[in-house]
Design an enzyme around this catalytic site. Structure first.
Site, PDB file in Angstrom:
ATOM      1  N   ASP A  77     -48.586 -13.154  -5.670  1.00  0.00           N
ATOM      2  CA  ASP A  77     -47.340 -13.601  -6.294  1.00  0.00           C
ATOM      3  C   ASP A  77     -46.101 -13.113  -5.568  1.00  0.00           C
ATOM      4  O   ASP A  77     -45.030 -13.690  -5.703  1.00  0.00           O
ATOM      5  CB  ASP A  77     -47.272 -13.104  -7.746  1.00  0.00           C
ATOM      6  N   HIS A 117     -53.239  -5.102  -8.334  1.00  0.00           N
ATOM      7  CA  HIS A 117     -54.225  -6.131  -8.640  1.00  0.00           C
ATOM      8  C   HIS A 117     -55.432  -5.471  -9.268  1.00  0.00           C
ATOM      9  O   HIS A 117     -55.817  -4.379  -8.877  1.00  0.00           O
ATOM     10  CB  HIS A 117     -54.643  -6.865  -7.355  1.00  0.00           C
TER      11      HIS A 117
HETATM   12  N1  COA Z   1     -45.875  -1.235 -10.035  1.00  0.00           N
HETATM   13  C1  COA Z   1     -45.933   0.085 -10.160  1.00  0.00           C
HETATM   14  N2  COA Z   1     -47.049   0.767 -10.506  1.00  0.00           N
HETATM   15  C2  COA Z   1     -48.153   0.043 -10.712  1.00  0.00           C
HETATM   16  C3  COA Z   1     -48.158  -1.353 -10.573  1.00  0.00           C
HETATM   17  C4  COA Z   1     -46.972  -1.991 -10.225  1.00  0.00           C
HETATM   18  N3  COA Z   1     -46.921  -3.312 -10.104  1.00  0.00           N
HETATM   19  N4  COA Z   1     -49.390  -1.809 -10.866  1.00  0.00           N
HETATM   20  C5  COA Z   1     -50.140  -0.764 -11.170  1.00  0.00           C
HETATM   21  N5  COA Z   1     -49.389   0.376 -11.074  1.00  0.00           N
HETATM   22  C6  COA Z   1     -49.862   1.748 -11.349  1.00  0.00           C
HETATM   23  C7  COA Z   1     -50.128   1.871 -12.845  1.00  0.00           C
HETATM   24  O1  COA Z   1     -48.969   2.321 -13.516  1.00  0.00           O
HETATM   25  C8  COA Z   1     -51.248   2.882 -12.881  1.00  0.00           C
HETATM   26  O2  COA Z   1     -50.675   4.165 -12.713  1.00  0.00           O
HETATM   27  P1  COA Z   1     -51.272   5.441 -13.521  1.00  0.00           P
HETATM   28  O3  COA Z   1     -52.680   5.580 -13.002  1.00  0.00           O
HETATM   29  O4  COA Z   1     -50.360   6.556 -13.130  1.00  0.00           O
HETATM   30  O5  COA Z   1     -51.216   5.064 -14.956  1.00  0.00           O
HETATM   31  C9  COA Z   1     -52.053   2.574 -11.616  1.00  0.00           C
HETATM   32  O6  COA Z   1     -51.120   1.930 -10.719  1.00  0.00           O
HETATM   33  C10 COA Z   1     -53.252   1.655 -11.874  1.00  0.00           C
HETATM   34  O7  COA Z   1     -52.788   0.448 -12.501  1.00  0.00           O
HETATM   35  P2  COA Z   1     -53.414  -0.285 -13.770  1.00  0.00           P
HETATM   36  O8  COA Z   1     -52.295  -0.670 -14.689  1.00  0.00           O
HETATM   37  O9  COA Z   1     -54.562   0.508 -14.334  1.00  0.00           O
HETATM   38  O10 COA Z   1     -54.005  -1.576 -13.106  1.00  0.00           O
HETATM   39  P3  COA Z   1     -54.629  -2.833 -13.867  1.00  0.00           P
HETATM   40  O11 COA Z   1     -55.825  -3.214 -13.101  1.00  0.00           O
HETATM   41  O12 COA Z   1     -54.779  -2.624 -15.329  1.00  0.00           O
HETATM   42  O13 COA Z   1     -53.456  -3.890 -13.712  1.00  0.00           O
HETATM   43  C11 COA Z   1     -52.041  -5.550 -12.879  1.00  0.00           C
HETATM   44  C12 COA Z   1     -53.379  -4.814 -12.703  1.00  0.00           C
HETATM   45  C13 COA Z   1     -52.002  -6.706 -11.885  1.00  0.00           C
HETATM   46  C14 COA Z   1     -51.942  -6.102 -14.300  1.00  0.00           C
HETATM   47  C15 COA Z   1     -50.895  -4.558 -12.607  1.00  0.00           C
HETATM   48  O14 COA Z   1     -50.991  -4.063 -11.287  1.00  0.00           O
HETATM   49  C16 COA Z   1     -49.521  -5.157 -12.860  1.00  0.00           C
HETATM   50  O15 COA Z   1     -49.053  -5.173 -14.006  1.00  0.00           O
HETATM   51  N6  COA Z   1     -48.840  -5.695 -11.779  1.00  0.00           N
HETATM   52  C17 COA Z   1     -47.591  -6.352 -11.936  1.00  0.00           C
HETATM   53  C18 COA Z   1     -47.799  -7.782 -12.409  1.00  0.00           C
HETATM   54  C19 COA Z   1     -48.355  -8.680 -11.342  1.00  0.00           C
HETATM   55  O16 COA Z   1     -47.867  -8.720 -10.223  1.00  0.00           O
HETATM   56  N7  COA Z   1     -49.384  -9.454 -11.718  1.00  0.00           N
HETATM   57  C20 COA Z   1     -49.985 -10.449 -10.846  1.00  0.00           C
HETATM   58  C21 COA Z   1     -51.379 -10.077 -10.469  1.00  0.00           C
HETATM   59  S1  COA Z   1     -52.010 -11.221  -9.258  1.00  0.00           S
END
Ligand code: COA
Length: 372
Positions: free
Chosen positions: A309, A257
């Site tokens: 979710d 998140h």
């Molecule tokens: N599964 C595995 N690894 C994850 C992850 C996931 N769902 N979400 C984040 N990470 C990892 C990223 O790869 C990143 O790793 P790194 O530092 O080695 O590159 C680290 O955790 C930080 O994540 P980041 O992508 O910078 O977070 P963000 O704030 O940009 O993204 C989301 C937040 C929600 C978009 C992201 O967690 C995601 O895509 N989740 C899956 C989709 C989802 O469930 N969305 C609903 C949100 S309510």
């Protein structure tokens, strides 16, 4: 700056909700989400979001009545839904239908607070009717007319499944709607505020918001969670499936998140609701996925936990909601938050127009086309 996604940037002041991402808490108008889920109904929460206070009995009866008066759709919107291609995603149909509703709403262009509150109530009432109609028409069935005597959550399940739900089912949907109603400046709410800040109308703001919620990084994640569970197939395969996906550097849907650095407070509430509906294969599998993710993320030193979710997928499935409709259900709840933010934005409006730091080529002159 590049790729920052505005993380941590404060762009406005808001009274609607407060999130503490470090502590893992969420409040609507100062009330903890756990207490709202336990002691109120979705209609009370909608009233709270629009007015800043929980209703008394009289105010609740009135808002319920006004919602029931809004359940029905113009025939033109049913015809439009029937005319959409079956290949269109239900969120795309919802986006189109809400945009179309603006064409038939006599108050569409009236930007007074009174008219916008009327529209907020009417649109909140209409989202479930549209969502259920999409599902029924796709299954070759006639839409079920809404029943004025049912609350919004029960009515949604009634129109979807064609029978009045049991109390437990209706209450579960009601709590799921409460949990999804509002969440600060998330991407879809922000886009609603950006749209209405130009003084475009409420229907335009909600059309922007639905388009934004549709994406798999936002509201679309709950459908992807269900697809993942189906792909895993059996709880015993969860560990190897997750390890393979992480090896391929894939994001696991339903985890992580932008704001929470700890457990999303809505996730355990949904997990408990799922349990109360009775054990299911998907719930068992979800637990397994969560255990594996907990271990793997801890080993990698990442604060990634289940989000709202993750458990909503197995709960919605248990309530008879088809997978492709999961994000629409999210929208049926979030319309209350979106409209609350639209009302708040208009109280003290200023055009939202940030700027970008230019990193393109330096100044240069246009050469005639033959010389390029
Ligand atoms: N599964 C595995 N690894 C994850 C992850 C996931 N769902 N979400 C984040 N990470 C990892 C990223 O790869 C990143 O790793 P790194 O530092 O080695 O590159 C680290 O955790 C930080 O994540 P980041 O992508 O910078 O977070 P963000 O704030 O940009 O993204 C989301 C937040 C929600 C978009 C992201 O967690 C995601 O895509 N989740 C899956 C989709 C989802 O469930 N969305 C609903 C949100 S309510």
């Amino acid at each position: 700056m590049a790729g920052s996604g505005l993380e941590g940037v404060v762009v406005a002041e808001s009274r609607v909700s407060r999130i503490d991402g470090e502590a893992g808490t969420l409040e609507y108008g100062g009330y903890p989400i756990e207490e709202l889920a336990e002691h109120t109904t979705f209609e009370e929460v909608a009233y709270l979001l629009w007015n800043g206070e929980l209703p008394d009995e009289k105010q609740l009866a009135l808002v319920r009545q006004r919602l029931a008066n809004g359940y029905r759709l113009p025939d033109e919107v049913y015809q439009l839904i029937r005319a959409t291609p079956p290949s269109a995603h239900p969120m795309a149909v919802l986006r189109t239908a809400i945009s179309a509703l603006g064409l038939y709403d006599p108050q569409a262009a009236d930007m007074s607070r009174e008219a916008n509150v009327d529209k907020a109530i009417r649109l909140t009432a209409q989202f479930p009717t549209i969502t259920a109609a999409i599902a029924r028409i796709r299954r070759g069935k006639e839409p079920v007319s809404p029943r004025d005597d049912l609350g919004l959550a029960a009515n949604l399940l009634y129109m979807l499944n064609g029978e009045v739900p049991g109390d437990r089912e209706a209450q579960t949907m009601d709590v799921a709607l409460i949990l999804h109603a509002e969440h600060g400046f998330n991407a879809s709410t922000f886009s609603a505020r950006v749209t209405v800040a130009t003084l475009a109308d409420m229907h335009s703001a909600l059309t922007s918001a639905i388009g934004t919620l549709k994406g798999p990084l936002h509201g679309g994640a709950n459908e992807r969670v269900m697809q993942m569970l189906e792909q895993i197939g059996e709880p015993s395969r969860a560990e190897s499936w997750i390890l393979d996906a992480l090896e391929r550097k894939e994001k696991i849907m339903g985890f992580g998140h932008r704001v929470y650095r700890t457990v999303d407070p809505r996730a355990p509430i949904l997990r408990k609701l799922g349990d109360e509906l009775g054990r299911s294969k998907w719930l068992e599998m979800s637990d397994r996925v969560r255990e594996v993710m907990e271990r793997e993320m801890e080993q990698r030193g990442k604060a990634i936990y289940p989000n709202v979710d993750f458990f909503s997928a197995s709960v919605y499935d248990r309530l008879g909601v088809p997978m492709e409709l999961f994000t629409n259900i999210f929208a049926c709840a979030r319309v209350t938050g979106w409209t609350a933010h639209v009302l708040e934005q208009l109280e003290d409006n200023r055009l939202i127009r940030p700027k970008a730091k230019y990193i393109g080529p330096g100044s240069r002159s246009v050469r005639p086309i033959a010389e390029r």
